[in-house]
Write an enzyme that holds these catalytic residues in place. Structure first.
Site, PDB file in Angstrom:
ATOM      1  N   HIS A  57      -6.528  67.744 -47.755  1.00 47.88           N
ATOM      2  CA  HIS A  57      -5.944  68.502 -48.865  1.00 47.88           C
ATOM      3  C   HIS A  57      -5.094  67.594 -49.753  1.00 47.88           C
ATOM      4  O   HIS A  57      -5.244  67.581 -50.979  1.00 47.88           O
ATOM      5  CB  HIS A  57      -5.100  69.651 -48.297  1.00 47.88           C
ATOM      6  CG  HIS A  57      -4.392  70.472 -49.314  1.00 47.88           C
ATOM      7  ND1 HIS A  57      -4.811  71.737 -49.674  1.00 47.88           N
ATOM      8  CD2 HIS A  57      -3.271  70.230 -50.059  1.00 47.88           C
ATOM      9  CE1 HIS A  57      -3.996  72.220 -50.589  1.00 47.88           C
ATOM     10  NE2 HIS A  57      -3.039  71.334 -50.825  1.00 47.88           N
ATOM     11  N   GLU A  58      -4.203  66.831 -49.125  1.00 51.26           N
ATOM     12  CA  GLU A  58      -3.311  65.968 -49.898  1.00 51.26           C
ATOM     13  C   GLU A  58      -4.067  64.820 -50.565  1.00 51.26           C
ATOM     14  O   GLU A  58      -3.809  64.491 -51.730  1.00 51.26           O
ATOM     15  CB  GLU A  58      -2.205  65.417 -48.996  1.00 51.26           C
ATOM     16  CG  GLU A  58      -1.169  66.445 -48.583  1.00 51.26           C
ATOM     17  CD  GLU A  58      -0.447  67.050 -49.773  1.00 51.26           C
ATOM     18  OE1 GLU A  58      -0.261  66.360 -50.791  1.00 51.26           O
ATOM     19  OE2 GLU A  58      -0.078  68.234 -49.690  1.00 51.26           O
TER      20      GLU A  58
END
Length: 239
Positions: free
Chosen positions: A25-26
């Site tokens: 996600h990051e």
């Protein structure tokens, strides 16, 4: 299962799923920012899938662990990938795209998990196993691969949808901010500074009053999305 062995099984299945979901996600935020002109994350060595540079002791370990032990849906966060919106080719819409990339990656991971369980899964239904629901086959034997993939899909769907909530500093708040007219957008951006307090408020509310608000907001969408992804690959799990 004993309580200890049940907790160990839960940790073995859920911790890798949570770490992969959060790290990808990051990194997706950083990849999108770089594609749109901001190489800040790359310059600081954050465009790596090695989880160590991304791990937040509180957001990646403490909060998800505490929520799981409390029987609540697990969510968490990593150290935010640094993004300098003024280096983006279009700061307003670039930030919207960067914000959307994180949940988009989680939905892509859910699709990958669905494809894998569709190809290699042998389970038929969910059955209680201590505090976990495990996938079993027609004879009642637990299917570890199917069970892990179902939780992997669920965690990614939940993380993607939860981050789309328009609550600072979640990704949904940046997407909403980009849609607001100039004056309102500036006020909305100032609210982002208090994001950590809003997150802690959401967590505290969940602990004190339970997770009923999730059951009428995010969880129905999670259940629908799980059925949708499994349906794409023809995996019929009797829930």
């Amino acid at each position: 299962m004993t309580v200890m062995s049940d907790t160990l099984v839960m940790a073995i299945i859920l911790i890798p799923c949570i770490v992969i979901a959060i790290v990808f996600h990051e990194v997706a935020h950083g990849w999108m920012a770089k594609a749109l002109g901001d190489p800040t994350a790359s310059e600081r060595g954050r465009l790596t899938l090695n989880p160590l540079p991304h791990v937040s002791p509180v957001g990646t370990l403490l909060v998800p662990g505490a929520l799981l032990l409390a029987g609540a849906p697990a969510f968490g966060w990593a150290k935010p990938v640094p993004v300098n919106k003024w280096r983006l080719s279009n700061p307003r819409y670039g930030m919207m795209a960067v914000a959307a990339a994180g949940p988009g990656m989680n939905f892509l991971l859910a699709l990958v998990g669905a494809a894998l369980i569709g190809l290699f899964g042998e389970g038929e239904r969910l059955a209680a196993s201590g505090t976990l629901a495990m996938v079993v086959d027609g004879s009642g034997a637990v299917q570890p691969f199917d069970s892990a993939m179902i939780y992997f899909i669920l965690i990614n769907i939940f993380l993607g949808l939860f981050n789309l909530l328009p609550i600072p500093p979640f990704d949904g708040s940046h997407i909403l901010g980009g849609l607001l007219p100039g004056g309102l957008r500036r006020h909305w951006e100032r609210l982002q500074r208090f994001g950590i307090f809003l997150i802690l408020g959401v967590i505290a509310y969940s602990w004190v009053f339970g997770t009923g608000w999730l059951q009428v907001t995010v969880l129905p969408l999670v259940e629908w999305a799980l059925d949708f992804f499994l349906g794409l690959v023809g995996y019929d799990l009797a829930l």
